[in-house]
Design a protein around this motif. Structure first.
Motif, PDB file in Angstrom:
ATOM      1  N   GLY A   1       0.798  -1.223   0.000  1.00 41.66           N
ATOM      2  CA  GLY A   1       0.000   0.000   0.000  1.00 41.66           C
ATOM      3  C   GLY A   1       0.823   1.263   0.000  1.00 41.66           C
ATOM      4  N   HIS A   2       2.137   1.135  -0.195  1.00 44.66           N
ATOM      5  CA  HIS A   2       3.038   2.303  -0.174  1.00 44.66           C
ATOM      6  C   HIS A   2       3.776   2.380  -1.509  1.00 44.66           C
ATOM      7  CE1 HIS A   2       2.265   2.911   4.073  1.00 44.66           C
ATOM      8  NE2 HIS A   2       2.573   1.635   4.303  1.00 44.66           N
ATOM      9  N   GLY A   3       3.193   3.044  -2.466  1.00 40.98           N
ATOM     10  CA  GLY A   3       3.830   3.203  -3.755  1.00 40.98           C
ATOM     11  C   GLY A   3       4.605   4.501  -3.845  1.00 40.98           C
ATOM     12  N   PHE A   4       5.538   4.562  -4.763  1.00 38.47           N
ATOM     13  CA  PHE A   4       6.315   5.779  -4.981  1.00 38.47           C
ATOM     14  C   PHE A   4       6.996   5.685  -6.335  1.00 38.47           C
ATOM     15  CE2 PHE A   4       8.757   2.724  -2.479  1.00 38.47           C
ATOM     16  CZ  PHE A   4       9.900   2.551  -3.240  1.00 38.47           C
ATOM     17  N   LYS A   5       7.430   6.832  -6.830  1.00 39.23           N
ATOM     18  CA  LYS A   5       8.168   6.881  -8.076  1.00 39.23           C
ATOM     19  C   LYS A   5       9.650   6.654  -7.790  1.00 39.23           C
ATOM     20  CE  LYS A   5       4.703   7.671 -10.803  1.00 39.23           C
ATOM     21  NZ  LYS A   5       4.279   6.612 -11.754  1.00 39.23           N
ATOM     22  N   VAL A   6      10.266   5.838  -8.604  1.00 39.65           N
ATOM     23  CA  VAL A   6      11.654   5.470  -8.361  1.00 39.65           C
ATOM     24  C   VAL A   6      12.557   6.697  -8.336  1.00 39.65           C
ATOM     25  CG1 VAL A   6      12.104   5.033 -10.826  1.00 39.65           C
ATOM     26  CG2 VAL A   6      13.551   3.973  -9.089  1.00 39.65           C
ATOM     27  N   GLN A   7      13.455   6.718  -7.369  1.00 35.03           N
ATOM     28  CA  GLN A   7      14.481   7.748  -7.227  1.00 35.03           C
ATOM     29  C   GLN A   7      15.849   7.066  -7.227  1.00 35.03           C
ATOM     30  OE1 GLN A   7      13.917  11.006  -7.252  1.00 35.03           O
ATOM     31  NE2 GLN A   7      11.695  10.705  -7.366  1.00 35.03           N
ATOM     32  N   PRO A   8      16.918   7.825  -7.387  1.00 31.74           N
ATOM     33  CA  PRO A   8      18.240   7.190  -7.445  1.00 31.74           C
ATOM     34  C   PRO A   8      18.555   6.297  -6.249  1.00 31.74           C
ATOM     35  CG  PRO A   8      18.396   9.462  -8.179  1.00 31.74           C
ATOM     36  CD  PRO A   8      16.998   9.278  -7.670  1.00 31.74           C
ATOM     37  N   TRP A   9      18.059   6.660  -5.045  1.00 24.34           N
ATOM     38  CA  TRP A   9      18.360   5.851  -3.861  1.00 24.34           C
ATOM     39  C   TRP A   9      17.550   4.555  -3.817  1.00 24.34           C
ATOM     40  CZ3 TRP A   9      16.773  10.968  -3.695  1.00 24.34           C
ATOM     41  CH2 TRP A   9      15.424  11.204  -3.433  1.00 24.34           C
ATOM     42  N   ASP A  10      16.584   4.424  -4.714  1.00 23.44           N
ATOM     43  CA  ASP A  10      15.799   3.196  -4.788  1.00 23.44           C
ATOM     44  C   ASP A  10      16.368   2.208  -5.809  1.00 23.44           C
ATOM     45  OD1 ASP A  10      13.761   4.269  -3.025  1.00 23.44           O
ATOM     46  OD2 ASP A  10      13.024   5.431  -4.745  1.00 23.44           O
ATOM     47  N   TRP A  11      17.182   2.704  -6.724  1.00 24.09           N
ATOM     48  CA  TRP A  11      17.545   1.925  -7.901  1.00 24.09           C
ATOM     49  C   TRP A  11      18.243   0.612  -7.544  1.00 24.09           C
ATOM     50  CZ3 TRP A  11      16.519   3.390 -13.022  1.00 24.09           C
ATOM     51  CH2 TRP A  11      16.976   2.482 -13.981  1.00 24.09           C
ATOM     52  N   ASP A  12      19.259   0.655  -6.719  1.00 31.95           N
ATOM     53  CA  ASP A  12      20.042  -0.550  -6.455  1.00 31.95           C
ATOM     54  C   ASP A  12      19.210  -1.642  -5.794  1.00 31.95           C
ATOM     55  OD1 ASP A  12      22.242   0.552  -7.594  1.00 31.95           O
ATOM     56  OD2 ASP A  12      23.313   0.945  -5.740  1.00 31.95           O
ATOM     57  N   LEU A  13      18.379  -1.268  -4.832  1.00 34.75           N
ATOM     58  CA  LEU A  13      17.546  -2.254  -4.137  1.00 34.75           C
ATOM     59  C   LEU A  13      16.563  -2.919  -5.095  1.00 34.75           C
ATOM     60  CD1 LEU A  13      16.648  -3.539  -1.407  1.00 34.75           C
ATOM     61  CD2 LEU A  13      14.958  -1.690  -1.255  1.00 34.75           C
ATOM     62  N   TYR A  14      15.877  -2.100  -5.889  1.00 31.86           N
ATOM     63  CA  TYR A  14      14.827  -2.652  -6.743  1.00 31.86           C
ATOM     64  C   TYR A  14      15.368  -3.250  -8.037  1.00 31.86           C
ATOM     65  CZ  TYR A  14      11.350  -1.110  -3.463  1.00 31.86           C
ATOM     66  OH  TYR A  14      10.603  -0.976  -2.322  1.00 31.86           O
ATOM     67  N   SER A  15      16.498  -2.752  -8.516  1.00 30.98           N
ATOM     68  CA  SER A  15      17.095  -3.412  -9.679  1.00 30.98           C
ATOM     69  C   SER A  15      17.619  -4.783  -9.283  1.00 30.98           C
ATOM     70  CB  SER A  15      18.218  -2.562 -10.283  1.00 30.98           C
ATOM     71  OG  SER A  15      19.326  -2.473  -9.410  1.00 30.98           O
ATOM     72  N   GLU A  16      18.025  -4.931  -8.016  1.00 37.60           N
ATOM     73  CA  GLU A  16      18.432  -6.256  -7.535  1.00 37.60           C
ATOM     74  C   GLU A  16      17.235  -7.204  -7.531  1.00 37.60           C
ATOM     75  OE1 GLU A  16      20.767  -9.397  -6.139  1.00 37.60           O
ATOM     76  OE2 GLU A  16      21.282  -7.513  -7.137  1.00 37.60           O
ATOM     77  N   LYS A  17      16.057  -6.665  -7.211  1.00 44.25           N
ATOM     78  CA  LYS A  17      14.846  -7.497  -7.266  1.00 44.25           C
ATOM     79  C   LYS A  17      14.518  -7.877  -8.711  1.00 44.25           C
ATOM     80  CE  LYS A  17      12.689  -5.810  -3.009  1.00 44.25           C
ATOM     81  NZ  LYS A  17      11.435  -5.334  -2.387  1.00 44.25           N
ATOM     82  N   VAL A  18      14.721  -6.930  -9.624  1.00 49.21           N
ATOM     83  CA  VAL A  18      14.513  -7.243 -11.039  1.00 49.21           C
ATOM     84  C   VAL A  18      15.497  -8.323 -11.472  1.00 49.21           C
ATOM     85  CG1 VAL A  18      14.603  -6.358 -13.405  1.00 49.21           C
ATOM     86  CG2 VAL A  18      13.623  -4.945 -11.576  1.00 49.21           C
ATOM     87  N   ARG A  19      16.740  -8.160 -11.049  1.00 50.86           N
ATOM     88  CA  ARG A  19      17.769  -9.145 -11.398  1.00 50.86           C
ATOM     89  C   ARG A  19      17.372 -10.531 -10.877  1.00 50.86           C
ATOM     90  NH1 ARG A  19      23.578  -8.604 -11.594  1.00 50.86           N
ATOM     91  NH2 ARG A  19      23.452  -6.655 -10.424  1.00 50.86           N
ATOM     92  N   LYS A  20      16.901 -10.544  -9.620  1.00 48.96           N
ATOM     93  CA  LYS A  20      16.534 -11.832  -9.022  1.00 48.96           C
ATOM     94  C   LYS A  20      15.341 -12.450  -9.748  1.00 48.96           C
ATOM     95  CE  LYS A  20      15.822 -14.084  -4.554  1.00 48.96           C
ATOM     96  NZ  LYS A  20      16.870 -15.067  -4.853  1.00 48.96           N
ATOM     97  N   ALA A  21      14.378 -11.595 -10.128  1.00 53.38           N
ATOM     98  CA  ALA A  21      13.211 -12.103 -10.855  1.00 53.38           C
ATOM     99  C   ALA A  21      13.589 -12.621 -12.240  1.00 53.38           C
ATOM    100  CB  ALA A  21      12.151 -11.011 -10.964  1.00 53.38           C
ATOM    101  N   LYS A  22      14.517 -11.920 -12.909  1.00 48.57           N
ATOM    102  CA  LYS A  22      14.886 -12.294 -14.278  1.00 48.57           C
ATOM    103  C   LYS A  22      15.948 -13.385 -14.316  1.00 48.57           C
ATOM    104  CE  LYS A  22      15.133  -9.257 -17.562  1.00 48.57           C
ATOM    105  NZ  LYS A  22      15.483  -8.082 -18.395  1.00 48.57           N
ATOM    106  N   TYR A  23      16.859 -13.334 -13.332  1.00 49.16           N
ATOM    107  CA  TYR A  23      18.001 -14.244 -13.368  1.00 49.16           C
ATOM    108  C   TYR A  23      18.131 -15.092 -12.107  1.00 49.16           C
ATOM    109  CZ  TYR A  23      19.194 -10.878 -17.013  1.00 49.16           C
ATOM    110  OH  TYR A  23      19.165 -10.070 -18.114  1.00 49.16           O
ATOM    111  N   ASP A  24      17.256 -14.821 -11.111  1.00 45.39           N
ATOM    112  CA  ASP A  24      17.307 -15.538  -9.842  1.00 45.39           C
ATOM    113  C   ASP A  24      18.701 -15.467  -9.225  1.00 45.39           C
ATOM    114  OD1 ASP A  24      16.275 -16.976  -7.719  1.00 45.39           O
ATOM    115  OD2 ASP A  24      16.748 -18.917  -8.601  1.00 45.39           O
ATOM    116  N   LEU A  25      19.312 -14.282  -9.317  1.00 45.87           N
ATOM    117  CA  LEU A  25      20.659 -14.101  -8.790  1.00 45.87           C
ATOM    118  C   LEU A  25      20.639 -13.066  -7.679  1.00 45.87           C
ATOM    119  CD1 LEU A  25      23.744 -14.580  -8.947  1.00 45.87           C
ATOM    120  CD2 LEU A  25      23.845 -12.686 -10.580  1.00 45.87           C
TER     121      LEU A  25
END
Length: 529
Positions: free
Chosen positions: A174-198
């Motif tokens: 229930g807490h959405g927000f627009k991505v900012q530079p300080w969010d990138w590494d955390l959430y890109s890691e989630k993308v990486r894990k989803a795409k590559y499970d790494l």
């Protein structure tokens, strides 16, 4: 000229001192372990120890590394902590205090431009590049400009992926927000894990730092060049954590000494680099003494010294510089070893990074620190598949910094003293890169490479030399890969030559053709942008 050199040198020293103080003062101090949620127990213990060492027992300190983005941003789940850490990094040298470097920067570029004009060049970039491989600022700028559009296209795709991941989390929290530079590494890691499970944390138990050095970096040098290494504990060091090794030729003949200083300290400049304490010289009869320095986070007492795979790359990279210094074979120290052009010197180091994932090298060093089990092949495959992931960000922050450097050093004689923040915003905006989401690796105010080191109008060299080494790596792999014959060819035609031959001729001798940009774009997943 003497007056200009004196003033430029003095301002360079001032910049380094200001930045060191600003980086130390910019450390993020936190009150509770909850603010560090997402970090490992070992990382939290290290933060507590850092605070204790600074006389702040009971608190937690996250020190700043030299770059804009900080390693902890990939793990911290408290968004307020991430934002505070990024803010401290972004503004470290812009607080209007003794650590504010902006006036120093503005003065430095004026003096450099005056010096270039006195020597007959319209800009510092033109002066600086006259003896580089690229030779002209137009060549270097044109090279960078060719990379902007494909990189920006990749950034656009990646922003959409990261935002989609944030939005998906928001449905549950229930807490959405627009991505900012300080969010990138955390959430890109989630993308990486989803795409590559790494997940980087999956790899760290297999990457104990001294195993990486002795069984990885040294083993690769043995396989490619025949070198062997013996640790020396009888040689004094200026800090207890430093390790010293004697390096020997395949024949057993002594080649040189290598120092390794890997852990971050408050009184130590950020980043990673190689030094030549003693340069090879037939004239002086000296053998090389080199050092590799980094700023990895030292584990708390009793904890294993586990590092990330990016840290592993850094170790292989810096030892590539070390090999360039160790293999020097010239009469005069001024043209020996790494005493080469800025847009050539990173070529051997970036080339050496490839051996971190060479199968027989990886199998030799990537073993579980507790069980000794090899890194599972499935995990190795994930690392390899993820190689091209997030390149819009990773390559983009590097490209933005290179463009910023060239913009500063393309100022002419008639340009006034600059407002640093305004100039930076205009220069970065002109690239078309997505600076709002992908900030430059360094801002003007803490760009130590160009203001406090030797990379003025030369930061493009990291990308230029990446192009060179990808050309050479493709040649090596077409001709048998990691073999002693290919290692000897690399040593004879490149690593031993120093600055004794035109760089373009040296490159052609090695590969049989001029540098081509396509191997670089292939590596980055940007070909066809």
């Amino acid at each position: 000229m003497r007056d200009l050199n004196k003033r430029i040198a003095s301002l360079g020293v001032s910049f380094r001192q200001q930045l060191l103080a600003a980086t130390k003062a910019g450390s993020l101090v936190l009150d509770t372990p909850g603010q560090l949620a997402g970090l490992t127990p070992a990382e939290i213990a290290a933060a507590a120890q850092d605070a204790k060492d600074r006389g702040m027992a009971g608190k937690y300190v996250l020190p700043l590394q030299n770059t804009t983005t900080q390693p902890a941003l990939q793990s911290l789940t408290d968004r307020a902590t991430r934002e505070a850490l990024f803010h401290n990094s972004w503004t470290r040298a812009e607080k209007g205090d003794a650590g504010d470097t902006r006036d120093t920067v503005a003065q430095l570029i004026l003096l450099r431009t005056k010096k270039a004009n006195l020597l007959g060049f319209p800009t510092w970039a033109d002066y600086s590049l006259a003896e580089q491989m690229a030779k002209t600022s137009a060549t270097a700028i044109g090279f960078l400009n060719r990379l902007d559009a494909p990189t920006a296209a990749a950034q656009k795709r990646e922003v959409a992926e990261v935002q989609a991941t944030i939005d998906a989390d928001a449905k549950a929290s229930g807490h959405g927000f627009k991505v900012q530079p300080w969010d990138w590494d955390l959430y890109s890691e989630k993308v990486r894990k989803a795409k590559y499970d790494l997940n980087e944390s999956d790899t760290k138990p297999y990457l104990e730092i001294w195993s990486v050095l002795e069984n990885g970096v040294f083993f690769a040098a043995h396989e490619m060049y025949g070198l062997t290494f013996k640790r020396r504990t009888d040689i004094p060091t200026f800090q207890p954590d430093i390790r010293v090794y004697e390096v020997f030729e395949e024949s057993g003949k002594p080649l040189g000494l290598a120092y390794f200083d890997y852990w971050k300290r408050d009184n130590k400049s950020g980043g990673a680099w190689m030094n030549s304490f003693v340069a090879q010289s037939k004239l002086l009869g000296t053998r090389p003494v080199i050092s590799n320095t980094a700023n990895f986070t030292k584990p708390a007492p009793g904890q294993p010294a586990l590092i990330t795979f990016e840290d592993v790359r850094t170790m292989f990279h810096e030892f590539g510089h070390g090999l360039h210094g160790l293999f020097a074979d010239q009469t005069y120290p001024s043209v020996s070893g790494t005493a080469v052009a800025r847009d050539f010197v990173e070529f051997p180091s970036q080339f050496n990074e490839h051996w971190a994932l060479e199968p027989r090298v990886l199998a030799h060093y990537a073993k579980h620190y507790q069980t000794g089990a090899p890194m599972p092949q499935a995990l190795v495959d994930k690392i390899k598949r993820a190689e091209k992931f997030n390149q819009g960000y990773t390559f983009g922050e590097l490209l933005a910094a290179a463009q910023l450097d060239m913009a500063w050093h393309s100022l002419g004689a008639n340009d006034p003293k600059q407002d640093v923040d305004a100039f930076e915003a205009k220069a970065l905006g002109a690239t078309g890169l997505d600076i709002a989401h992908v900030p430059p690796r360094y801002r003007s105010s803490y760009f130590a490479h160009i203001w406090g080191s030797g990379y003025a109008a030369g930061y493009y060299a990291y990308i230029w030399t990446d192009m060179l080494q990808e050309n050479v790596y493709e040649w090596v792999m077409r001709h048998g890969g990691m073999t002693r014959a290919n290692g000897q060819r690399m040593r004879d035609l490149v690593l031993s030559r120093g600055r004794t031959l035109d760089y373009n001729a040296m490159f052609r001798n090695m590969t049989g053709h001029d540098p081509q940009v396509e191997p670089l774009l292939r590596k980055r997943g940007l070909l066809g942008g």
